[in-house]
Motif scaffolding. Structure first.
Motif, PDB file in Angstrom:
ATOM      1  N   ALA A   1      -5.720  10.293  -4.644  1.00  0.00           N
ATOM      2  CA  ALA A   1      -5.482   8.878  -4.344  1.00  0.00           C
ATOM      3  C   ALA A   1      -5.760   8.532  -2.888  1.00  0.00           C
ATOM      4  N   GLY A   2      -5.853   9.542  -2.028  1.00  0.00           N
ATOM      5  CA  GLY A   2      -6.136   9.290  -0.620  1.00  0.00           C
ATOM      6  C   GLY A   2      -4.974   8.691   0.141  1.00  0.00           C
ATOM      7  N   VAL A   3      -3.752   9.094  -0.223  1.00  0.00           N
ATOM      8  CA  VAL A   3      -2.570   8.597   0.484  1.00  0.00           C
ATOM      9  C   VAL A   3      -1.973   9.711   1.330  1.00  0.00           C
ATOM     10  N   VAL A   4      -1.408   9.344   2.470  1.00  0.00           N
ATOM     11  CA  VAL A   4      -0.808  10.304   3.399  1.00  0.00           C
ATOM     12  C   VAL A   4       0.607  10.643   2.931  1.00  0.00           C
ATOM     13  N   VAL A   5       0.914  11.929   2.822  1.00  0.00           N
ATOM     14  CA  VAL A   5       2.241  12.377   2.396  1.00  0.00           C
ATOM     15  C   VAL A   5       3.149  12.488   3.614  1.00  0.00           C
TER      16      VAL A   5
ATOM     17  N   PRO B   1       1.197   4.879   8.189  1.00  0.00           N
ATOM     18  CA  PRO B   1      -0.101   4.455   7.651  1.00  0.00           C
ATOM     19  C   PRO B   1       0.094   3.389   6.567  1.00  0.00           C
ATOM     20  N   GLU B   2      -0.892   2.538   6.417  1.00  0.00           N
ATOM     21  CA  GLU B   2      -0.771   1.511   5.387  1.00  0.00           C
ATOM     22  C   GLU B   2      -0.767   2.134   3.992  1.00  0.00           C
ATOM     23  N   ARG B   3      -1.561   3.184   3.809  1.00  0.00           N
ATOM     24  CA  ARG B   3      -1.591   3.885   2.517  1.00  0.00           C
ATOM     25  C   ARG B   3      -0.894   5.234   2.689  1.00  0.00           C
ATOM     26  N   CYS B   4       0.323   5.302   2.205  1.00  0.00           N
ATOM     27  CA  CYS B   4       1.094   6.524   2.350  1.00  0.00           C
ATOM     28  C   CYS B   4       2.080   6.637   1.195  1.00  0.00           C
ATOM     29  N   VAL B   5       2.676   7.827   1.061  1.00  0.00           N
ATOM     30  CA  VAL B   5       3.753   8.023   0.112  1.00  0.00           C
ATOM     31  C   VAL B   5       4.930   8.619   0.877  1.00  0.00           C
TER      32      VAL B   5
ATOM     33  N   GLY C   1       0.780  -1.229   0.000  1.00  0.00           N
ATOM     34  CA  GLY C   1       0.000   0.000   0.000  1.00  0.00           C
ATOM     35  C   GLY C   1       0.812   1.279   0.000  1.00  0.00           C
ATOM     36  N   PHE C   2       2.128   1.198   0.081  1.00  0.00           N
ATOM     37  CA  PHE C   2       2.922   2.422   0.138  1.00  0.00           C
ATOM     38  C   PHE C   2       3.471   2.805  -1.231  1.00  0.00           C
ATOM     39  N   HIS C   3       3.671   4.094  -1.414  1.00  0.00           N
ATOM     40  CA  HIS C   3       4.314   4.661  -2.594  1.00  0.00           C
ATOM     41  C   HIS C   3       5.613   5.327  -2.154  1.00  0.00           C
ATOM     42  N   VAL C   4       6.468   5.598  -3.101  1.00  0.00           N
ATOM     43  CA  VAL C   4       7.711   6.318  -2.843  1.00  0.00           C
ATOM     44  C   VAL C   4       7.805   7.464  -3.845  1.00  0.00           C
ATOM     45  N   ALA C   5       8.247   8.618  -3.375  1.00  0.00           N
ATOM     46  CA  ALA C   5       8.445   9.761  -4.265  1.00  0.00           C
ATOM     47  C   ALA C   5       9.815  10.366  -4.000  1.00  0.00           C
TER      48      ALA C   5
ATOM     49  N   ILE D   1       7.120  20.711  -0.283  1.00  0.00           N
ATOM     50  CA  ILE D   1       6.826  19.352   0.192  1.00  0.00           C
ATOM     51  C   ILE D   1       6.791  19.323   1.704  1.00  0.00           C
ATOM     52  N   ARG D   2       7.744  19.996   2.323  1.00  0.00           N
ATOM     53  CA  ARG D   2       7.790  20.007   3.796  1.00  0.00           C
ATOM     54  C   ARG D   2       6.515  20.596   4.373  1.00  0.00           C
ATOM     55  N   ARG D   3       6.047  21.688   3.791  1.00  0.00           N
ATOM     56  CA  ARG D   3       4.833  22.336   4.301  1.00  0.00           C
ATOM     57  C   ARG D   3       3.589  21.462   4.094  1.00  0.00           C
ATOM     58  N   ALA D   4       3.573  20.721   3.008  1.00  0.00           N
ATOM     59  CA  ALA D   4       2.388  19.923   2.677  1.00  0.00           C
ATOM     60  C   ALA D   4       2.361  18.575   3.384  1.00  0.00           C
ATOM     61  N   ALA D   5       3.494  18.110   3.857  1.00  0.00           N
ATOM     62  CA  ALA D   5       3.571  16.767   4.446  1.00  0.00           C
ATOM     63  C   ALA D   5       2.776  16.676   5.745  1.00  0.00           C
TER      64      ALA D   5
END
Length: 226
Positions: A146-150, A168-172, A79-83, A186-190
Protein backbone atom coordinates in the motif's frame (compact mmCIF):
# COMPACT_ATOMS: atom_id res chain seq x y z
CA UNK A 1 -40.24 -0.07 10.62
CA UNK A 2 -38.82 -2.50 13.15
CA UNK A 3 -35.17 -1.84 13.84
CA UNK A 4 -32.59 -4.60 13.67
CA UNK A 5 -30.64 -5.32 16.83
CA UNK A 6 -27.65 -3.37 15.49
CA UNK A 7 -29.86 -0.41 14.69
CA UNK A 8 -31.29 -0.56 18.20
CA UNK A 9 -27.74 -0.50 19.55
CA UNK A 10 -27.00 2.44 17.27
CA UNK A 11 -29.97 4.39 18.53
CA UNK A 12 -28.93 3.66 22.10
CA UNK A 13 -25.40 4.70 21.24
CA UNK A 14 -26.62 8.20 20.42
CA UNK A 15 -27.03 8.66 24.16
CA UNK A 16 -30.52 9.95 25.00
CA UNK A 17 -30.23 12.93 27.30
CA UNK A 18 -32.70 14.17 29.92
CA UNK A 19 -35.41 16.57 28.76
CA UNK A 20 -34.92 19.76 30.80
CA UNK A 21 -38.67 20.40 30.72
CA UNK A 22 -39.71 17.06 32.22
CA UNK A 23 -38.02 15.87 35.39
CA UNK A 24 -36.72 12.33 34.94
CA UNK A 25 -37.76 12.09 31.27
CA UNK A 26 -35.44 11.28 28.39
CA UNK A 27 -35.37 13.13 25.08
CA UNK A 28 -36.01 10.97 22.03
CA UNK A 29 -32.93 10.55 19.85
CA UNK A 30 -32.89 11.40 16.14
CA UNK A 31 -35.75 12.63 13.99
CA UNK A 32 -39.28 11.48 13.24
CA UNK A 33 -40.93 10.84 9.87
CA UNK A 34 -40.16 13.30 7.07
CA UNK A 35 -42.63 16.17 6.83
CA UNK A 36 -43.59 17.63 3.46
CA UNK A 37 -42.70 16.46 -0.05
CA UNK A 38 -40.06 13.75 -0.13
CA UNK A 39 -36.63 14.79 -1.46
CA UNK A 40 -35.82 13.70 -5.00
CA UNK A 41 -32.42 12.31 -4.09
CA UNK A 42 -31.59 8.61 -4.22
CA UNK A 43 -29.32 8.94 -1.18
CA UNK A 44 -32.43 9.13 1.02
CA UNK A 45 -33.88 5.87 2.32
CA UNK A 46 -37.68 5.60 1.92
CA UNK A 47 -37.98 3.61 5.14
CA UNK A 48 -36.23 6.28 7.19
CA UNK A 49 -38.27 9.01 5.50
CA UNK A 50 -41.44 7.12 6.33
CA UNK A 51 -40.66 6.06 9.89
CA UNK A 52 -37.96 8.42 11.13
CA UNK A 53 -34.24 8.04 11.66
CA UNK A 54 -33.02 7.19 15.18
CA UNK A 55 -29.45 6.21 14.24
CA UNK A 56 -26.33 7.68 15.82
CA UNK A 57 -25.33 9.77 12.79
CA UNK A 58 -24.64 13.46 12.31
CA UNK A 59 -27.52 15.65 11.14
CA UNK A 60 -26.41 15.95 7.47
CA UNK A 61 -26.78 12.16 7.15
CA UNK A 62 -30.29 11.96 8.58
CA UNK A 63 -32.60 9.84 6.40
CA UNK A 64 -29.71 8.73 4.15
CA UNK A 65 -29.28 5.04 3.45
CA UNK A 66 -26.36 3.26 5.04
CA UNK A 67 -24.76 2.72 1.63
CA UNK A 68 -25.02 6.41 0.78
CA UNK A 69 -23.37 7.43 4.05
CA UNK A 70 -20.45 5.03 3.56
CA UNK A 71 -19.99 6.20 -0.04
CA UNK A 72 -19.87 9.83 1.08
CA UNK A 73 -17.36 9.02 3.83
CA UNK A 74 -15.22 7.07 1.36
CA UNK A 75 -14.99 10.13 -0.87
CA UNK A 76 -13.49 12.15 2.01
CA UNK A 77 -11.39 9.70 4.01
CA UNK A 78 -8.01 10.85 5.29
CA UNK A 79 -4.67 9.32 4.36
CA UNK A 80 -3.87 7.65 7.68
CA UNK A 81 -4.67 4.12 8.83
CA UNK A 82 -4.79 2.72 12.35
CA UNK A 83 -3.69 -0.75 13.44
CA UNK A 84 -3.95 -2.50 16.78
CA UNK A 85 -2.52 -5.83 17.84
CA UNK A 86 -5.09 -8.27 19.19
CA UNK A 87 -3.32 -11.33 20.57
CA UNK A 88 -5.32 -11.49 23.81
CA UNK A 89 -8.75 -10.14 22.77
CA UNK A 90 -8.06 -6.49 23.57
CA UNK A 91 -11.15 -4.63 24.80
CA UNK A 92 -9.84 -1.28 23.51
CA UNK A 93 -10.49 -2.15 19.87
CA UNK A 94 -14.08 -0.94 19.94
CA UNK A 95 -12.94 2.44 21.22
CA UNK A 96 -10.23 2.61 18.54
CA UNK A 97 -12.79 1.87 15.82
CA UNK A 98 -15.19 4.50 17.13
CA UNK A 99 -12.42 7.13 17.25
CA UNK A 100 -11.15 6.15 13.80
CA UNK A 101 -14.64 6.77 12.47
CA UNK A 102 -14.73 10.19 14.15
CA UNK A 103 -11.40 11.19 12.58
CA UNK A 104 -12.24 9.51 9.24
CA UNK A 105 -9.35 7.05 9.02
CA UNK A 106 -8.93 5.08 5.81
CA UNK A 107 -9.07 1.73 7.59
CA UNK A 108 -8.64 0.07 10.95
CA UNK A 109 -6.35 -2.97 10.87
CA UNK A 110 -6.63 -5.70 13.48
CA UNK A 111 -3.50 -7.85 13.78
CA UNK A 112 -3.87 -11.25 15.43
CA UNK A 113 -7.20 -12.61 16.57
CA UNK A 114 -10.05 -11.70 14.25
CA UNK A 115 -12.71 -11.56 16.94
CA UNK A 116 -13.04 -8.36 18.96
CA UNK A 117 -15.56 -6.72 21.29
CA UNK A 118 -17.78 -4.50 19.15
CA UNK A 119 -19.74 -2.93 22.00
CA UNK A 120 -17.26 -0.08 22.44
CA UNK A 121 -17.55 0.80 18.74
CA UNK A 122 -21.16 1.90 19.28
CA UNK A 123 -22.08 0.59 15.80
CA UNK A 124 -19.51 2.85 14.07
CA UNK A 125 -17.99 -0.33 12.62
CA UNK A 126 -20.90 -0.22 10.14
CA UNK A 127 -19.33 2.91 8.62
CA UNK A 128 -15.61 2.24 9.16
CA UNK A 129 -13.59 -0.12 6.96
CA UNK A 130 -11.89 -2.82 9.04
CA UNK A 131 -9.25 -5.24 7.76
CA UNK A 132 -7.91 -8.29 9.56
CA UNK A 133 -4.34 -9.62 9.37
CA UNK A 134 -3.66 -12.96 11.01
CA UNK A 135 0.06 -12.27 11.47
CA UNK A 136 2.47 -9.35 11.73
CA UNK A 137 4.14 -10.46 8.48
CA UNK A 138 0.81 -10.34 6.69
CA UNK A 139 0.19 -6.83 8.00
CA UNK A 140 3.66 -5.63 7.02
CA UNK A 141 3.26 -7.08 3.53
CA UNK A 142 0.04 -5.10 3.15
CA UNK A 143 1.74 -1.88 4.36
CA UNK A 144 4.59 -2.35 1.89
CA UNK A 145 2.20 -2.94 -1.01
CA UNK A 146 0.00 0.00 0.00
CA UNK A 147 3.00 2.31 0.32
CA UNK A 148 2.18 3.53 3.82
CA UNK A 149 4.75 4.32 6.53
CA UNK A 150 4.50 2.10 9.63
CA UNK A 151 4.72 4.10 12.86
CA UNK A 152 4.56 2.44 16.27
CA UNK A 153 3.10 4.28 19.25
CA UNK A 154 4.64 3.17 22.55
CA UNK A 155 7.03 4.19 25.32
CA UNK A 156 10.53 2.97 24.48
CA UNK A 157 13.89 4.56 25.38
CA UNK A 158 14.44 5.44 21.73
CA UNK A 159 10.88 6.65 21.03
CA UNK A 160 10.51 10.09 19.47
CA UNK A 161 7.96 12.55 20.96
CA UNK A 162 4.73 12.42 18.98
CA UNK A 163 4.21 16.10 19.74
CA UNK A 164 7.19 17.16 17.58
CA UNK A 165 7.16 14.42 14.94
CA UNK A 166 6.08 15.34 11.37
CA UNK A 167 3.58 12.59 10.62
CA UNK A 168 3.52 11.47 6.96
CA UNK A 169 0.23 12.01 5.19
CA UNK A 170 0.12 8.32 4.24
CA UNK A 171 0.93 6.28 7.30
CA UNK A 172 -0.42 3.61 9.63
CA UNK A 173 -0.35 4.27 13.36
CA UNK A 174 0.19 0.96 15.17
CA UNK A 175 -0.75 0.28 18.79
CA UNK A 176 0.04 -2.69 20.95
CA UNK A 177 -2.59 -4.22 23.16
CA UNK A 178 -3.19 -3.10 26.71
CA UNK A 179 -0.37 -4.23 28.99
CA UNK A 180 2.26 -5.81 26.71
CA UNK A 181 2.33 -2.88 24.29
CA UNK A 182 3.85 -3.20 20.83
CA UNK A 183 5.24 -6.60 19.92
CA UNK A 184 8.93 -6.91 19.05
CA UNK A 185 8.25 -7.69 15.35
CA UNK A 186 6.22 -4.49 14.93
CA UNK A 187 8.81 -2.46 16.81
CA UNK A 188 11.62 -3.74 14.60
CA UNK A 189 9.67 -3.11 11.40
CA UNK A 190 8.40 0.37 12.28
CA UNK A 191 9.95 3.36 10.56
CA UNK A 192 9.87 5.03 13.99
CA UNK A 193 8.26 4.56 17.38
CA UNK A 194 6.57 7.60 18.88
CA UNK A 195 5.78 8.36 22.50
CA UNK A 196 3.04 10.53 24.00
CA UNK A 197 4.16 13.01 26.65
CA UNK A 198 2.95 12.15 30.16
CA UNK A 199 3.28 14.17 33.34
CA UNK A 200 1.69 12.08 36.08
CA UNK A 201 2.71 9.06 38.14
CA UNK A 202 1.48 6.23 35.92
CA UNK A 203 3.87 4.64 33.45
CA UNK A 204 1.41 4.39 30.55
CA UNK A 205 -2.01 5.47 29.32
CA UNK A 206 -4.90 3.39 28.03
CA UNK A 207 -4.39 2.09 24.48
CA UNK A 208 -7.75 3.47 23.34
CA UNK A 209 -6.88 6.92 24.70
CA UNK A 210 -3.41 6.80 23.12
CA UNK A 211 -4.95 5.97 19.76
CA UNK A 212 -7.26 8.97 20.00
CA UNK A 213 -4.38 11.30 20.83
CA UNK A 214 -2.27 10.00 17.94
CA UNK A 215 -5.12 10.25 15.42
CA UNK A 216 -5.84 13.80 16.51
CA UNK A 217 -2.15 14.64 16.09
CA UNK A 218 -2.41 13.53 12.45
CA UNK A 219 -5.59 15.57 12.00
CA UNK A 220 -3.93 18.70 13.42
CA UNK A 221 -1.10 18.38 10.90
CA UNK A 222 -3.05 17.43 7.78
CA UNK A 223 -6.78 18.13 8.03
CA UNK A 224 -8.45 21.52 7.91
CA UNK A 225 -10.99 22.17 10.69
CA UNK A 226 -14.61 22.23 9.58
Amino acid sequence: MDQTSSENDEAAGAGARPNPDIEGAEREVGVGPWEGPWPEDDRFDPEFLRHGDRRNVIDPYRYWSHEAIVADLDAKRHGFHVAIENWQHDFNIGTVVRTANAFLAQEVHIIGKKRWNRRGAMVTDKYQHIRHHATVDEFLAWANTAGVVVLGIDLFPDSVPLETYPLPERCVLVFGQEGPGLSDPIRRAAHATLSIAQFGSTRSINAGVAAGIAMHSWVRQHAAPR
